[in-house]
Motif scaffolding. Sequence first.
Motif, PDB file in Angstrom:
ATOM      1  N   GLY A 132       0.853  -1.178   0.052  1.00  0.00           N
ATOM      2  CA  GLY A 132       0.090  -0.087  -0.063  1.00  0.00           C
ATOM      3  C   GLY A 132       0.805   1.233   0.005  1.00  0.00           C
ATOM      4  N   ILE A 133       1.767   1.250   0.909  1.00  0.00           N
ATOM      5  CA  ILE A 133       2.579   2.517   0.912  1.00  0.00           C
ATOM      6  C   ILE A 133       3.418   2.629  -0.359  1.00  0.00           C
ATOM      7  CG2 ILE A 133       4.763   1.334   2.001  1.00  0.00           C
ATOM      8  CD1 ILE A 133       4.996   3.950   3.807  1.00  0.00           C
ATOM      9  N   HIS A 134       3.868   1.805  -0.935  1.00  0.00           N
ATOM     10  CA  HIS A 134       4.660   2.012  -2.065  1.00  0.00           C
ATOM     11  C   HIS A 134       3.881   2.430  -3.275  1.00  0.00           C
ATOM     12  CE1 HIS A 134       8.660  -0.478  -1.092  1.00  0.00           C
ATOM     13  NE2 HIS A 134       7.933  -0.027  -0.043  1.00  0.00           N
ATOM     14  N   LYS A 156      -1.918  -9.185  -1.608  1.00  0.00           N
ATOM     15  CA  LYS A 156      -2.184  -9.277   0.070  1.00  0.00           C
ATOM     16  C   LYS A 156      -1.872  -8.051   0.608  1.00  0.00           C
ATOM     17  CE  LYS A 156      -1.108 -12.014   4.150  1.00  0.00           C
ATOM     18  NZ  LYS A 156      -0.304 -13.033   4.748  1.00  0.00           N
ATOM     19  N   HIS A 157      -0.780  -7.345   0.217  1.00  0.00           N
ATOM     20  CA  HIS A 157      -0.362  -6.063   0.994  1.00  0.00           C
ATOM     21  C   HIS A 157      -0.819  -4.917   0.336  1.00  0.00           C
ATOM     22  CE1 HIS A 157       2.384  -9.211   1.941  1.00  0.00           C
ATOM     23  NE2 HIS A 157       2.385  -8.472   3.025  1.00  0.00           N
ATOM     24  N   ALA A 191      -5.070   2.826  -1.895  1.00  0.00           N
ATOM     25  CA  ALA A 191      -4.764   3.464  -3.031  1.00  0.00           C
ATOM     26  C   ALA A 191      -4.610   2.569  -4.248  1.00  0.00           C
ATOM     27  CB  ALA A 191      -3.451   4.320  -2.975  1.00  0.00           C
ATOM     28  N   GLY A 192      -4.089   1.285  -4.075  1.00  0.00           N
ATOM     29  CA  GLY A 192      -3.767   0.464  -5.021  1.00  0.00           C
ATOM     30  C   GLY A 192      -5.014  -0.420  -5.708  1.00  0.00           C
ATOM     31  N   VAL A 193      -5.887  -0.521  -4.691  1.00  0.00           N
ATOM     32  CA  VAL A 193      -7.242  -0.849  -5.135  1.00  0.00           C
ATOM     33  C   VAL A 193      -8.020   0.126  -5.651  1.00  0.00           C
ATOM     34  CG1 VAL A 193      -9.307  -1.980  -4.357  1.00  0.00           C
ATOM     35  CG2 VAL A 193      -7.311  -2.550  -3.458  1.00  0.00           C
ATOM     36  N   ARG A 194      -7.988   1.436  -5.386  1.00  0.00           N
ATOM     37  CA  ARG A 194      -8.678   2.495  -6.079  1.00  0.00           C
ATOM     38  C   ARG A 194      -8.118   2.402  -7.523  1.00  0.00           C
ATOM     39  NH1 ARG A 194      -7.393   6.303  -3.450  1.00  0.00           N
ATOM     40  NH2 ARG A 194      -9.023   6.239  -1.922  1.00  0.00           N
ATOM     41  N   GLU A 199      -9.975  -5.713   2.156  1.00  0.00           N
ATOM     42  CA  GLU A 199     -10.107  -6.854   2.596  1.00  0.00           C
ATOM     43  C   GLU A 199     -10.315  -8.195   1.967  1.00  0.00           C
ATOM     44  OE1 GLU A 199      -9.696  -9.413   5.929  1.00  0.00           O
ATOM     45  OE2 GLU A 199      -9.137  -7.322   5.744  1.00  0.00           O
ATOM     46  N   GLN A 200     -11.260  -8.253   1.029  1.00  0.00           N
ATOM     47  CA  GLN A 200     -11.687  -9.275   0.059  1.00  0.00           C
ATOM     48  C   GLN A 200     -10.513  -9.428  -0.954  1.00  0.00           C
ATOM     49  OE1 GLN A 200     -14.317 -11.335  -0.031  1.00  0.00           O
ATOM     50  NE2 GLN A 200     -14.832 -10.309   1.975  1.00  0.00           N
ATOM     51  N   VAL A 201      -9.813  -8.537  -1.236  1.00  0.00           N
ATOM     52  CA  VAL A 201      -8.508  -8.809  -2.310  1.00  0.00           C
ATOM     53  C   VAL A 201      -7.520  -9.442  -1.212  1.00  0.00           C
ATOM     54  CG1 VAL A 201      -6.619  -7.480  -3.099  1.00  0.00           C
ATOM     55  CG2 VAL A 201      -8.935  -6.776  -3.563  1.00  0.00           C
ATOM     56  N   ARG A 202      -7.305  -9.110  -0.199  1.00  0.00           N
ATOM     57  CA  ARG A 202      -5.998  -9.688   0.548  1.00  0.00           C
ATOM     58  C   ARG A 202      -6.638 -11.025   1.016  1.00  0.00           C
ATOM     59  NH1 ARG A 202      -5.383  -4.637   4.836  1.00  0.00           N
ATOM     60  NH2 ARG A 202      -3.971  -3.218   3.469  1.00  0.00           N
ATOM     61  N   LEU A 203      -7.683 -11.312   1.296  1.00  0.00           N
ATOM     62  CA  LEU A 203      -7.888 -12.721   1.471  1.00  0.00           C
ATOM     63  C   LEU A 203      -7.900 -13.838   0.262  1.00  0.00           C
ATOM     64  CD1 LEU A 203     -11.202 -12.432   3.621  1.00  0.00           C
ATOM     65  CD2 LEU A 203      -9.206 -13.195   4.442  1.00  0.00           C
ATOM     66  N   ALA A 204      -8.415 -13.082  -1.097  1.00  0.00           N
ATOM     67  CA  ALA A 204      -8.148 -13.830  -2.198  1.00  0.00           C
ATOM     68  C   ALA A 204      -6.784 -13.852  -2.311  1.00  0.00           C
ATOM     69  CB  ALA A 204      -8.987 -13.005  -3.494  1.00  0.00           C
ATOM     70  N   ALA A 205      -5.955 -12.958  -2.415  1.00  0.00           N
ATOM     71  CA  ALA A 205      -4.387 -13.073  -2.739  1.00  0.00           C
ATOM     72  C   ALA A 205      -3.750 -14.206  -1.954  1.00  0.00           C
ATOM     73  CB  ALA A 205      -3.659 -11.845  -2.470  1.00  0.00           C
TER      74      ALA A 205
END
Length: 405
Positions: free
Chosen positions: A305-307, A336-337, A341-344, A364-370
Amino acid sequence: MMTVRDERFPSSSPTAMQADAAVRFCDTTLRDGEQAPGVAFTAVEKLAIAAALDAIGVHQIEAGIPAMGVSERDVLREILATDPRAEIVGWCRADHRDVEAAAACGLMTAHLTIPVSDLHLKSKLEKDRAWARLRVRDCVKDATDRGLRVSVGMEDASRADDSFVIDLAGELRELGVTRLRWADTVGLLDPVSAYDRLGRLVRAVPGPWEIHAHDDFGLATANTIAAVQAGFTWVSTTVLGLGERAGNAPIEEVAMALRHLLKLPVDLDTTSFRTLAQLVSRAAGRPLPAGKAVVGESVFAHESGIHVHGILRHPATYEPFDPAEVGGRRRLTVGKHSGRAGVRHALEQCGITAAEEELEPLVEQVRLAATQYKRGLQGRDFQELLGRVDMPAPRAGVQTREEPV
């Protein structure tokens, strides 16, 4: 005999590389690179690699070992017949048979190698320094009498007596040797001591010096850069660092470090580095690691996220140079990380504008799927995930991508 300056062990700092002088590259992928265990290039592959190295502007290509036999000499002749801009050199032992083989295949330049450490001389050859001095002098004379330009490599120089190296180097300069290669044969040099030690050599015996570093301790690039800082003007490299044991200094790492860390001009077409790396990787039968510095697939990929937040605002926050400079491209992946900003950004790439309150549950759904997939989400993965949550419909005309989003 050449007069050698009495500056072997001064405390003053070495002469630095001139800020406006381009370091010259001798690439030995086709010689030292092919000596990597299990690597064997076909004639077609050697010609393709030589052409690619020539196309990027390598100054000298160490294209093979003439004494290996008829097929090796035939390939060397074929490379010469392409009329490359780069100087083509054959690698030779300090042996009259090797010199004869180099001359027989039409080479104009030969590189002669002689061990200079007592360990190599005594344990490998059962010889001494006097033998080495006489042997290399005789072979240099043989080569120059045949009209060959000659450079000399000092094998295992990092474990040799520096006084012997300096004396021998002075004699070889007097004989007309164009360049001296200082070899860290088993990668024992460290960049901190290298700066002072190699600087003493340059001051004692002025003229072109080349560093040939091995990567046994992962320091080949660092030692090569230290040598340039100490006044060496030539570097010996291979594509991807391919070479014996842990390999050599990678051309792509050295070139980019010279340009961006030392701010020196590098007159190579670095935009072809990734293509060149892929060519050599295929020919060597060795996969190109995703995280390989400069040319790996993942070195300009961002997920955390921060990157991603920083990259979207200004790429220089998490990239040392533009990926296009080495023929790469930036990728923002969802995994997962990932953060908001990345998802948007991924949603925008899919033509979806989401409200701020919709992002957190999707993250949260993205992290669970990854975590379930054990990888970043591909385009279709992300589309399927969006289909399971209540998100706005995408804008018309936006295409689903199969690559990571």
